[in-house]
Design an enzyme around this catalytic site. Structure first.
Site, PDB file in Angstrom:
ATOM      1  N   CYS A  45       1.087  -1.121   0.113  1.00 37.71           N
ATOM      2  CA  CYS A  45       0.317  -0.186  -0.266  1.00 37.71           C
ATOM      3  C   CYS A  45       0.810   1.237  -0.115  1.00 37.71           C
ATOM      4  O   CYS A  45       0.544   2.171  -0.503  1.00 37.71           O
ATOM      5  CB  CYS A  45      -1.276  -0.277   0.828  1.00 37.71           C
ATOM      6  SG  CYS A  45      -0.337   0.158   2.656  1.00 37.71           S
ATOM      7  N   CYS A  48       5.080   1.713   4.077  1.00 30.83           N
ATOM      8  CA  CYS A  48       6.026   1.908   4.734  1.00 30.83           C
ATOM      9  C   CYS A  48       6.934   2.897   4.052  1.00 30.83           C
ATOM     10  O   CYS A  48       7.786   3.358   4.672  1.00 30.83           O
ATOM     11  CB  CYS A  48       6.764   0.707   4.830  1.00 30.83           C
ATOM     12  SG  CYS A  48       6.066  -1.597   5.206  1.00 30.83           S
ATOM     13  N   CYS A 150       4.287  -7.266   4.136  1.00 25.36           N
ATOM     14  CA  CYS A 150       3.689  -7.911   3.353  1.00 25.36           C
ATOM     15  C   CYS A 150       4.742  -8.715   2.456  1.00 25.36           C
ATOM     16  O   CYS A 150       4.748  -9.676   2.398  1.00 25.36           O
ATOM     17  CB  CYS A 150       3.096  -7.123   2.097  1.00 25.36           C
ATOM     18  SG  CYS A 150       1.902  -5.831   3.136  1.00 25.36           S
ATOM     19  N   CYS A 183       2.999  -3.085  10.270  1.00 25.56           N
ATOM     20  CA  CYS A 183       2.185  -2.703   9.021  1.00 25.56           C
ATOM     21  C   CYS A 183       1.392  -1.300   9.740  1.00 25.56           C
ATOM     22  O   CYS A 183       0.228  -1.113  10.109  1.00 25.56           O
ATOM     23  CB  CYS A 183       0.907  -3.669   9.025  1.00 25.56           C
ATOM     24  SG  CYS A 183      -0.211  -3.366   7.615  1.00 25.56           S
ATOM     25  N   HIS A 220       3.939  -6.694  25.123  1.00 21.55           N
ATOM     26  CA  HIS A 220       3.077  -6.927  26.319  1.00 21.55           C
ATOM     27  C   HIS A 220       4.372  -6.592  27.389  1.00 21.55           C
ATOM     28  O   HIS A 220       4.403  -5.953  28.378  1.00 21.55           O
ATOM     29  CB  HIS A 220       2.609  -8.196  26.438  1.00 21.55           C
ATOM     30  CG  HIS A 220       1.831  -8.564  28.174  1.00 21.55           C
ATOM     31  ND1 HIS A 220       1.134  -7.921  27.836  1.00 21.55           N
ATOM     32  CD2 HIS A 220       2.591  -9.268  29.184  1.00 21.55           C
ATOM     33  CE1 HIS A 220       1.013  -8.543  29.968  1.00 21.55           C
ATOM     34  NE2 HIS A 220       1.711  -9.198  29.649  1.00 21.55           N
ATOM     35  N   CYS A 223       5.660  -3.312  27.166  1.00 19.67           N
ATOM     36  CA  CYS A 223       4.219  -1.599  27.607  1.00 19.67           C
ATOM     37  C   CYS A 223       4.333  -1.463  28.956  1.00 19.67           C
ATOM     38  O   CYS A 223       4.528  -2.181  30.062  1.00 19.67           O
ATOM     39  CB  CYS A 223       3.103  -3.143  27.407  1.00 19.67           C
ATOM     40  SG  CYS A 223       1.763  -2.130  27.737  1.00 19.67           S
ATOM     41  N   CYS A 240      -4.910  -1.415  31.544  1.00 20.42           N
ATOM     42  CA  CYS A 240      -4.448  -2.044  30.278  1.00 20.42           C
ATOM     43  C   CYS A 240      -5.127  -3.454  29.899  1.00 20.42           C
ATOM     44  O   CYS A 240      -6.845  -3.285  29.789  1.00 20.42           O
ATOM     45  CB  CYS A 240      -4.251  -3.942  31.760  1.00 20.42           C
ATOM     46  SG  CYS A 240      -3.615  -5.068  30.486  1.00 20.42           S
ATOM     47  N   CYS A 246      -5.985  -7.489  22.990  1.00 20.42           N
ATOM     48  CA  CYS A 246      -5.167  -6.543  22.624  1.00 20.42           C
ATOM     49  C   CYS A 246      -4.273  -8.219  23.088  1.00 20.42           C
ATOM     50  O   CYS A 246      -3.954  -8.878  23.263  1.00 20.42           O
ATOM     51  CB  CYS A 246      -4.454  -5.984  24.190  1.00 20.42           C
ATOM     52  SG  CYS A 246      -2.659  -5.045  23.815  1.00 20.42           S
ATOM     53  N   CYS A 255       7.645  -1.905  19.846  1.00 21.78           N
ATOM     54  CA  CYS A 255       6.683  -0.393  19.921  1.00 21.78           C
ATOM     55  C   CYS A 255       6.843   0.738  21.448  1.00 21.78           C
ATOM     56  O   CYS A 255       7.231   1.545  21.374  1.00 21.78           O
ATOM     57  CB  CYS A 255       5.656  -0.770  19.504  1.00 21.78           C
ATOM     58  SG  CYS A 255       4.806  -1.222  18.061  1.00 21.78           S
ATOM     59  N   CYS A 267       0.004   2.706  18.843  1.00 23.81           N
ATOM     60  CA  CYS A 267      -0.755   2.026  19.893  1.00 23.81           C
ATOM     61  C   CYS A 267      -1.841   1.446  20.780  1.00 23.81           C
ATOM     62  O   CYS A 267      -2.906   2.582  20.744  1.00 23.81           O
ATOM     63  CB  CYS A 267      -1.161   0.696  18.973  1.00 23.81           C
ATOM     64  SG  CYS A 267      -0.338   0.700  17.558  1.00 23.81           S
ATOM     65  N   CYS A 274      -3.018  -3.480  20.660  1.00 24.44           N
ATOM     66  CA  CYS A 274      -2.487  -3.861  19.651  1.00 24.44           C
ATOM     67  C   CYS A 274      -2.787  -5.583  18.915  1.00 24.44           C
ATOM     68  O   CYS A 274      -3.805  -6.293  19.245  1.00 24.44           O
ATOM     69  CB  CYS A 274      -0.853  -4.463  20.494  1.00 24.44           C
ATOM     70  SG  CYS A 274       0.190  -5.579  19.414  1.00 24.44           S
ATOM     71  N   CYS A 277       1.000  -6.176  14.566  1.00 29.22           N
ATOM     72  CA  CYS A 277       0.913  -5.921  12.765  1.00 29.22           C
ATOM     73  C   CYS A 277       2.235  -6.797  12.713  1.00 29.22           C
ATOM     74  O   CYS A 277       2.654  -6.386  11.203  1.00 29.22           O
ATOM     75  CB  CYS A 277       0.891  -4.992  12.942  1.00 29.22           C
ATOM     76  SG  CYS A 277       1.707  -3.541  12.933  1.00 29.22           S
TER      77      CYS A 277
HETATM   78  S1  SF4 Z   1      -2.047  -2.830  26.793  1.00 37.24           S
HETATM   79 FE1  SF4 Z   1      -1.419  -5.019  26.168  1.00 37.24          FE
HETATM   80  S2  SF4 Z   1       0.912  -5.033  25.437  1.00 37.24           S
HETATM   81 FE2  SF4 Z   1       0.035  -4.003  27.408  1.00 37.24          FE
HETATM   82  S3  SF4 Z   1       0.307  -4.929  29.092  1.00 37.24           S
HETATM   83 FE3  SF4 Z   1      -1.647  -4.502  28.411  1.00 37.24          FE
HETATM   84  S4  SF4 Z   1      -2.287  -6.599  27.608  1.00 37.24           S
HETATM   85 FE4  SF4 Z   1       0.228  -6.514  27.436  1.00 37.24          FE
HETATM   86  S1  SF4 Z   2      -0.121  -3.149  16.203  1.00 39.51           S
HETATM   87 FE1  SF4 Z   2       1.399  -3.323  17.498  1.00 39.51          FE
HETATM   88  S2  SF4 Z   2       3.071  -4.202  16.455  1.00 39.51           S
HETATM   89 FE2  SF4 Z   2       1.526  -3.194  15.616  1.00 39.51          FE
HETATM   90  S3  SF4 Z   2       2.674  -1.369  16.022  1.00 39.51           S
HETATM   91 FE3  SF4 Z   2       0.652  -1.441  17.417  1.00 39.51          FE
HETATM   92  S4  SF4 Z   2       1.707  -2.206  18.805  1.00 39.51           S
HETATM   93 FE4  SF4 Z   2       3.254  -2.027  17.148  1.00 39.51          FE
END
Ligand code: SF4
Ligand code: SF4
Lengths: 314, 485
Positions: A45, A48, A150, A183, A220, A223, A240, A246, A255, A267, A274, A277
């Site tokens: 697309c 990237c 991709c 992605c 995770h 995070c 969370c 998630c 990330c 995100c 999440c 991706c």
């Molecule tokens: S928001 Fe998602 S990545 Fe963050 S602690 Fe909770 S489950 Fe894990």
């Molecule tokens: S979807 Fe998950 S892996 Fe993809 S950019 Fe968001 S936090 Fe990162």
């Protein structure tokens, strides 16, 4: 008008330091000494590429203009290059003839209809499929970098029923690739890989071809919301998101550390679960987003085996 | 005898496009006498969506295009909202608008400087700016230095616009916050302040640099106010809802027919897609997207594109910033290559200034999203605009799953091949009559193509929808009956 590279830089007061994240690089005087890069786009697309333009960092190359002016010679990239048609194709072919370039591939490789759902260009009056160009250009590349989900794994175009038979570059060419899924992919991840490659570093990869340094830990585990109370509905800060579907626990990506768009956000910090991706399972056989309060819904459970199969196929 | 010239790939666009022009000398002037546009990528997105949860549509359809993902996210969530009859909270509407506005701004800046400008000025003396065609580059000397310098300044500006959008989008491209019922991000005060600070940088750039550079190009290429008009029919679905009903928008819906005086209303039921020259089964021609079918057929005699030909009452329409600004009475100078650039730049300013006002409408601590339940069965559509023109999504839900999903993208309108009546698509038509100085370097062709800001990843279509896909008539639910002239 033609400005020399030096004039161009002084026009802008841009720095030309060639140090990436503390990693000493050889001195890259363009155009002679720089690594030539051919960037091909297939079933993708362009996200990237757009993401690549978003590079901003406290260390050089600070931004994309420095990457292009000081770090690599981007010989072919249809979204940014001045040349079109035969002139563009000839530029790519000249670099191909020499060999030893870095091949960056964005987008998967369609194989249905003989590859005719994605053409790279016309050469001497003949339409050339992306599949043919990738296969040919992979053969003489010094390295192949797959940017995005991709080219790394097939991504969304390869999701069931994979209408155009999209394969990853690895599966389509049988060559070893360095995969930078996402992605889109984050610009810093790509630039990290380019810098390591230029420095001649040996990049350790996981079984999926991803650099362990970047993809060695789950979202995770890094995070900020790990251990916080669980959100039960969307639109709440600082909770969370596990109960909202998630996929952080099963997704390997940096990330929470790299964040996105110059650390403006990412995100989970925008209360968006999440969606995994950077994984080869994205977005196969299960919802990418789920209703509040639910996990994967039952209908999709039986497809988990398909997931594994597809993962292996790629 | 006309010479046929194939340009493939067309660079500095999004996606895959091949253009074939016939060049001949007519009344002493060498010019394009015919053109064919070929979309050279097909991914079958809508097939991928079938059978999935409707809640997947925003995330998946965003991946149709990495330059206008936010618009696909918006079209998808609006479609889902309408399918369930959900009222989106005010904050949700505003934050969605703010992320979309940020992407409009980044896309317009990117388009002028990084996609189009190199048709008028020669870039730095290295790849990817070289090799390049040298024919007819009229911006020179100090003006050229300034324009190339602004090319780099604009890289930073478009990046900042994306950072601004990420404040409520989570990240860009492909913001994960767009959900049925609203948006997941909250308007934290520090993020509102940050958004405002970005606008305070972007607005002066648009006013003093971007608009100024469009003027610079216009002053030395004034002949391009007479080149690339095309059919002269303009269509806009409208975008940026100003209230929860969506009836009033920053850029309203409307339609303009070449030679007519009034702006006309848009009846969604009048849109059909033709496939005579597309690699799809002829039995799927002339369907409204609400009941659209796409069955690829390759090879197919006479066909030359993966794009279908969307038509309104069988007539081709141009979509994009010029169409939006025109039907809203914001621009009326003309329809041409330079008018497209000028209208785009003016729209960029209009959107940025409006976004500044929306920040003040945010209600602290009020909800951003309404609870959403997927209806068991429903049919709905969502119309919005991408930076490059009108975008529509059409959805059927059956047993809580996507039964059929159709997308008509702006570039499908603009870069479509000929239709069943043999009429060229808008871009093809706009190319006809373009004077060519040097056949070996037909830079004029690129100028016309780029003025449309084509985005070819949007060559997507559904395949093999369920046989019992229902035909339903869509009445215009919202939007002004007649817009300002
Ligand atoms: S928001 Fe998602 S990545 Fe963050 S602690 Fe909770 S489950 Fe894990
Ligand atoms: S979807 Fe998950 S892996 Fe993809 S950019 Fe968001 S936090 Fe990162």
């Amino acid at each position: 008008m033609q400005v020399s590279r030096r004039q161009f830089l002084s026009l802008l007061g841009a720095s030309s330091a060639a140090v990436v994240a503390g990693l000493p690089l050889k001195s890259f005087a363009l155009p002679a000494g720089a690594m030539k890069v051919i960037w091909l786009q297939g079933a993708g697309c362009t996200g990237c590429s757009v993401s690549f333009l978003n590079r901003i960092a406290p260390t050089a190359p600070h931004s994309v203009d420095e990457v292009l002016l000081d770090i690599v010679e981007l010989s072919f990239h249809t979204t940014v290059m001045a040349a079109a048609g035969d002139q563009a194709v000839s530029a790519a072919e000249a670099v191909y003839a020499q060999g030893g370039y870095l091949l960056v591939v964005e987008g998967g490789v369609p194989t249905a209809f003989g590859g005719a759902t994605c053409w790279a260009w016309t050469r001497n009056g003949v339409d050339v499929t992306f599949k043919d160009v990738v296969t040919r250009y992979a053969s003489k590349a010094a390295g192949i970098v797959c940017v995005g989900n991709c080219s790394s794994f097939g991504g969304i175009p390869a999701a069931p029923p994979n209408p155009t038979g999209v394969k990853s570059v690895r599966a389509a060419t049988g060559k070893k690739t360095i995969n930078i899924p996402g992605c889109p992919a984050h610009p810093d991840w790509l630039i990290w890989v380019i810098a390591q490659t230029l420095a001649g570093a040996n990049i350790a990869l996981d079984v999926l071809g991803r650099p362990i340094e970047l993809y060695g830990t789950t979202v995770h585990d890094q995070c900020w919301r790990n251990g916080m109370e669980h959100a039960t509905e969307f639109g709440q800060d600082n909770l969370c998101l596990l109960g909202l579907g998630c996929k952080g626990p099963e997704t390997y990506a940096p990330c929470p550390v790299s964040m996105w768009n110059g650390s403006a956000n990412w995100c989970v910090d925008a209360n968006a679960p999440c969606i995994g991706c950077t994984e080869p399972t994205f977005p196969i056989g299960r919802p990418v987003s789920v209703p509040a309060g639910g996990g994967d819904d039952e209908d999709d459970d039986h497809e988990d085996e398909d997931d594994d199969e597809r993962r292996n196929e790629r | 005898m006309a010479t046929v010239k194939v340009l493939d790939p067309i660079s500095r666009i999004e996606g895959h496009l091949k253009i074939e022009v016939s060049i001949d000398t007519v009344r002493g002037l060498q010019q394009v006498v015919d053109a064919r546009a070929t979309g050279t990528l097909f991914r079958g997105f809508e097939t991928i969506l079938q059978g999935r949860s409707p809640l997947d549509a925003p995330d998946i359809t965003q991946r149709i295009c990495g330059v206008c993902p936010v618009s696909h996210g918006m079209a998808a969530v609006v479609t889902l909202d309408r399918a369930a009859g959900i009222a989106v909270p005010e904050n949700g509407r505003i934050l969605r608008n703010l992320v979309l506005a940020a992407n409009f701004i980044q896309s317009h800046i990117l388009h002028f400087y990084h996609l189009a400008a190199l048709d008028y000025v020669d870039g730095p003396n290295q790849a990817p700016w070289q090799p390049s065609w040298k024919t007819d580059k009229r911006v020179s000397g100090a003006a050229a230095n300034a324009l190339v310098g602004n090319y780099v300044a604009a890289l930073a500006m478009r990046r900042k616009a994306h950072e601004m959008g990420a404040l409520f989008g989570g990240r860009l491209p492909h913001p994960p916050t767009y959900r049925a019922g609203g948006i997941t991000a909250t308007p934290r005060p520090e993020r509102i302040d940050a958004y405002r600070a970005y606008l305070n940088e972007l607005i002066p750039f648009i006013q003093n640099v971007y608009l100024n550079d469009v003027n610079t190009v216009a002053s030395v290429y004034s002949d391009y106010f007479r080149i690339g008009k095309g059919h002269g029919n303009l269509l806009a679905y409208g975008v940026f809802d100003l209230d929860s009903t969506g009836e009033e928008k920053l850029l309203n819906r409307g339609r303009w027919v070449n030679g007519r005086r009034d702006v006309l209303r848009v009846d969604v039921g009048s849109i059909t897609e033709q496939v005579r020259y597309s690699w799809y089964d002829d039995r799927t021609a002339n369907l409204n997207p609400a009941s659209g079918v796409t069955t690829p057929q390759y090879p197919k005699r006479g066909a030359y594109s993966w794009l279908k030909s969307p038509r309104y009452q069988s007539i081709p329409y141009e979509v994009g910033p010029l169409a939006r600004m025109w039907v809203n009475g914001d621009y009326s100078n003309g329809i041409s290559v330079l008018d497209r650039h000028a209208a785009r730049a003016l729209e960029c300013l209009k959107v940025a200034e409006a976004a500044m006002g929306w920040l003040d409408e945010i209600v602290p601590d009020a909800p951003v999203i309404a609870p959403y339940e997927v209806p068991d069965s429903a049919s709905a559509y969502g119309l919005t605009e991408a930076a490059r023109g009108a975008l529509g999504h059409w959805l059927n839900i059956r047993n809580g799953r996507i039964e059929n999903y159709q997308v008509i993208t702006p570039t499908c309108w603009n870069a479509s091949p000929r239709d069943g009546n043999g009429r060229r698509g808008p871009l093809e038509q706009a190319l006809v009559g373009t004077p060519i100085k040097n056949q070996a370097e037909p830079i004029e062709v690129l100028r016309v193509i780029h003025s449309f800001d084509p985005c070819l990843s949007c060559a997507v279509h559904v395949m093999r929808p369920k046989k019992e896909a229902q035909v339903f008539t869509v009445a215009m639910g919202s939007g002004p009956a007649a817009c300002r002239p």
